[in-house]
Design a protein around this motif. Structure first.
Motif, PDB file in Angstrom:
ATOM      1  N   PRO A  54      12.377 -84.548  40.160  1.00 16.10           N
ATOM      2  CA  PRO A  54      13.254 -83.779  38.971  1.00 16.10           C
ATOM      3  C   PRO A  54      12.319 -83.265  38.213  1.00 16.10           C
ATOM      4  O   PRO A  54      11.345 -83.299  37.996  1.00 16.10           O
ATOM      5  N   VAL A  55      12.979 -82.041  37.960  1.00 12.39           N
ATOM      6  CA  VAL A  55      12.398 -80.952  37.205  1.00 12.39           C
ATOM      7  C   VAL A  55      13.053 -80.943  35.583  1.00 12.39           C
ATOM      8  O   VAL A  55      14.512 -80.802  35.462  1.00 12.39           O
ATOM      9  N   ILE A  56      12.181 -81.076  34.560  1.00 14.45           N
ATOM     10  CA  ILE A  56      12.646 -81.200  33.318  1.00 14.45           C
ATOM     11  C   ILE A  56      12.333 -80.036  32.569  1.00 14.45           C
ATOM     12  O   ILE A  56      11.129 -79.590  32.523  1.00 14.45           O
ATOM     13  N   ASP A  57      13.219 -79.597  31.979  1.00 13.03           N
ATOM     14  CA  ASP A  57      13.008 -78.419  31.158  1.00 13.03           C
ATOM     15  C   ASP A  57      13.031 -78.679  29.618  1.00 13.03           C
ATOM     16  O   ASP A  57      14.190 -79.161  29.021  1.00 13.03           O
ATOM     17  N   ILE A  58      11.844 -78.227  29.130  1.00 13.49           N
ATOM     18  CA  ILE A  58      11.549 -79.053  27.756  1.00 13.49           C
ATOM     19  C   ILE A  58      11.402 -77.736  26.831  1.00 13.49           C
ATOM     20  O   ILE A  58      10.743 -76.657  27.165  1.00 13.49           O
TER      21      ILE A  58
END
Length: 798
Positions: free
Chosen positions: A161-165
């Motif tokens: 999973p890619v988490i955009d912060i």
């Protein structure tokens, strides 16, 4: 900033799920904008082996394959698939899209179908169809030992999973994966792993010298040369991580620099030594110098900017973007590694002046860790040696970064008094040490040493914020504000109450409230005399000057509504105009399109006219408490530029006190804002409305008259230049004791009326007080009315 769960676990020892990571990030102040798992779009795609490949009986360019997709597909029996790829053959291991899967490239759902009369149970896929590359000449060929039946996402390592912060500007330490991991570890989501820093001494002095001649812009410039490198492709694990966060893999050397920047928040630059002439120096640019950056664009520099240059010229816009000329290529064999510390303010001003944004700039202008230069040099060097080989030199250190320790005197009790939540001092110390702070207890107070990577912390309230956010803002109890017993007194000011009344009155009259920008473009402000106050660094050229009028915003809103099919536009806004002397509270109305829609009763649609604007202005002025019945109608202040000649006016209390202006906007102005048709507008100047008396009622309470009122009509011949309102006012003032009202009910020009004159008919209401009027009384009043009209040049019609 984007990170992946697998990359995060490189620094954080945790088995937390992505849901737990997201929840914790949001809780400690890092807003998660989104989570995307690339594996989701590859659901239904399996590693499969082609068993047989035969020519299609009805098409020369197609083949009929039998494919093994694993024991849990079709009961383990082979599937028949029609394929047109030239490289399809028996024994090939590729990727099979099963019925029900959706092709990422075009959104097509795969189904069991007949192709030229032969049933096909899915599709063998190319890299382009799965959005994994641009190759579409054939289907994907996997290694022969790839496990048949495994979901392709798991085999390709994309199930991450890619988490955009969204990182706030003050948290420069979280512009790398390790900074995020440190915060999560402090929040109890795992343990921060030690950072592996290799020890690389190097051999001899660098083949290219390094120096800084601009200590103000570049206080520290470290570097080393590495000879005999091989610049091929980066390893698959590095490419996968970079591509997952949206970075295109270029070459090993470029990818290493990018990887360390996103991993540790530390930009670096690697030069091809073959392109350099003489030593590499950080210096001020010379006015007029130019450089072609890595994005292919040429930039002209000024002497306020810091650059990296050699004897031949500029190679790098310092801290922002490298030059195209000195970038690494496949032929690169000797490199110079640069690790520098640039003054954040200089980087920000240079980037703004050039209009140039980059990942390096976003980190340098916030302030990277000044104590991390040696470790960063070793880490980047270690990656280069492990991937590209080569022989490193010793490190040259030009200048010194600002690494003076910062100490904060802190009282743990501030967490309760300032932060609103009581936290045990032991827990506070645990949080601070987990974040990298050093705590020395000195009795009831602490001396807290701020880590070098926390540029944003310099006082006790900052320490409270760190403790409170890790402890949890949701743990702060809701505490109502204290209030006195009894009924609360009103807190709204007179101006706020006025705006509230006007807002309700305008909405009740059928107008829709608009809230537009207080800033407009220079083009929009020009017809209104231009903007007195402008911004030196606007976020957009369309928001450059503070508005001199509310009408530009309403006209732009009217244009947007009209373009979307609105037939009748009625807008109002209460806001401020920004003129040279001060801010002026104003109410503006705008009417465009149809006042009344077409119907079988009225025929064609009726547009708004200036009298609609006048009626709205008077109604709102009356709601504001202004003496609407005593206002004079006079010419507009700026008729030529804004208002349509002859179709606009002002409402005044005397010749100088302008309370409002209304009428039709000039056609050139409406064309300027791309609004079709006539547009009516009103501006009411709230600060010009007389304030109410503070000493109680201004007149006695109303008492209904005992006798019936009498009405008489008067028709006058008046000059066509005479304002009807002036005549009505004169008539009403002819006998203030008997005349209680007067209104114009007819205006006529034409046959029977001399040229240059107009017939104005006025209805006068007479109210007897103690006894009814006699004929003599009525004649005396009529004579006074005629005399008052005569002073204005109006005569009674025969």
């Amino acid at each position: 900033m984007k990170i992946t769960l697998d990359w995060l676990r490189e620094h954080l020892d945790t088995d937390a799920t992505v849901e737990a990571v997201v929840a914790t990030l949001n809780r400690i102040g890092h807003e998660v904008e989104g989570v995307e798992n690339p594996a989701e779009k590859l659901a239904g795609f399996r590693v499969a082996r082609v068993l047989t490949a035969e020519r299609h009986p009805q098409a020369d360019k197609l083949q009929v394959l039998t494919v093994d997709a694993g024991p849990d597909v079709n009961g383990g029996a082979p599937l028949q698939v029609v394929c047109g790829a030239p490289n399809a053959r028996a024994g090939l291991v590729g990727v099979l899209g099963l019925p029900g899967a959706v092709v990422p490239a075009n959104g097509m759902e795969l189904k069991v179908s007949a192709i030229r009369g032969v049933e096909s149970n899915g599709m063998m896929c190319s890299t382009r169809e799965l959005e994994l590359g641009d190759d579409h000449d054939g289907i994907i060929e996997l290694p022969a030992d790839a496990p048949v039946g495994m979901p392709f996402a798991d085999h390709a390592g994309t199930n991450d999973p890619v988490i955009d912060i969204s990182i706030t500007p003050n948290r420069q330490d979280c512009m790398g994966v390790r900074g995020i991991a440190r915060d999560l570890a402090a929040a109890g989501l795992g343990t921060l792993k030690p950072l592996a820093v290799p020890t690389i001494l190097g051999e001899g002095e660098p083949a290219t010298g390094i120096a800084t001649h601009d200590p103000e812009g570049c206080p520290a410039f470290y570097g080393r040369t590495i000879a005999d490198v091989t610049n091929g492709a980066a390893p698959e694990w590095m490419r996968r991580r970079l591509e997952a966060i949206g970075q295109r893999s270029i070459s090993a050397l470029v990818d290493i620099s990018n990887y360390v920047m996103f991993d540790l928040g530390r930009p670096s630059h690697i030069y091809d030594r073959a392109t350099l002439t003489g030593p590499l120096v950080a210096r001020r640019a010379k006015a007029g110098e130019s450089v072609v950056a890595l994005n292919g664009k040429s930039y002209t520099l000024t002497d306020t900017m810091t650059v990296i240059a050699d004897d031949a010229g500029v190679h790098d816009i310092a801290g922002i973007m490298g030059g195209e000329h000195s970038g690494c290529s496949e032929a690169t064999t000797d490199v110079l590694l640069e690790i520098a510390w640039f003054t954040p303010e200089r980087i920000a001003l240079t980037g703004q002046a050039l209009g140039l944004a980059s990942d390096a700039r976003s980190r340098f202008e916030r302030g990277v860790d000044p104590a991390f230069l040696d470790d960063a040099t070793a880490i980047v060097t270690g990656h280069i040696l492990a991937i590209c080989g080569g022989t490193p030199s010793a490190v040259t250190r030009a200048g010194a970064p600002p690494v003076a320790a910062r100490h904060v005197d802190y009282d743990p009790g501030l967490a309760a008094t300032l932060g609103g939540v009581a936290i045990d001092p032991a827990r506070q110390r645990e949080i601070l040490e987990a974040l990298g702070f050093t705590v020395i207890e000195q009795g009831a107070r602490w001396q807290v040493t701020v880590p070098s990577w926390r540029r944003d912390v310099d006082a006790a309230p900052d320490i409270v914020e760190e403790v409170a956010r890790i402890h949890g803002f949701d743990a702060i109890p809701s505490t109502p504000l204290p209030r006195r017993d009894g009924v609360a007194k009103p807190t709204a000011t007179a101006d706020q109450m006025l705006e509230r009344r006007l807002r309700r009155a305008a909405a009740a009259a059928g107008f829709h409230e608009a809230v537009t920008w207080s800033f407009v473009s220079e083009r929009e402000a020009a017809p209104f005399g231009g903007g007195t106050w402008g911004l030196a660094n606007p976020i957009s050229e369309d928001l450059k000057v503070m508005r001199p009028s509310l009408l530009p915003g309403l006209l732009a809103a009217a244009a947007r509504n009209a373009n979307r099919g609105a037939d009748s536009i009625r807008l109002f806004e209460i806001g401020r105009r920004y003129l040279a002397d001060a801010e002026h509270p104003t109410l503006a109305l705008l009417m465009a399109g149809e006042r009344r829609a077409r119907s079988w009763q009225a025929g064609k649609a009726q547009p708004f006219d200036a009298f609609d604007a006048k009626a709205a202005a008077l109604a709102l002025l009356e709601a504001a408490g202004a003496p609407a019945d005593r206002l004079q109608v006079m010419e507009p202040v700026a008729q030529g530029a804004i208002w349509h000649p002859g179709q606009a006016a002002t409402l005044r209390l005397g010749p100088k006190a302008v309370l409002a202006e209304f009428g039709a906007l000039h056609p050139a102005l409406t064309r300027h804002f791309d609004v079709d048709g006539p547009v009516m507008a009103v501006q009411i100047f709230l600060d010009a409305i007389p304030a109410k008396r503070a000493s109680g009622p201004a007149r006695a309470a109303f008492a209904p008259p005992a006798l019936q009122a009498v009405r008489r009509d008067f028709a006058f011949l008046a000059p066509e230049t005479l304002a009807a309102a002036d005549l009505v006012r004169a008539v009403k003032g002819a006998d203030k004791g008997a005349i209680t009202g007067a209104r114009l009910f007819d205006r006529f020009a034409g046959q029977g009326v001399p040229e240059g004159q107009v017939s104005l008919a006025v209805e006068v209401e007479l109210q007897p007080a103690e006894k009814s009027f006699t004929d003599a009384d009525l004649k005396a009043i009529a004579d006074r009315i005629v005399a008052a009209a005569a002073k204005l040049g109006a005569v009674l019609r025969g």
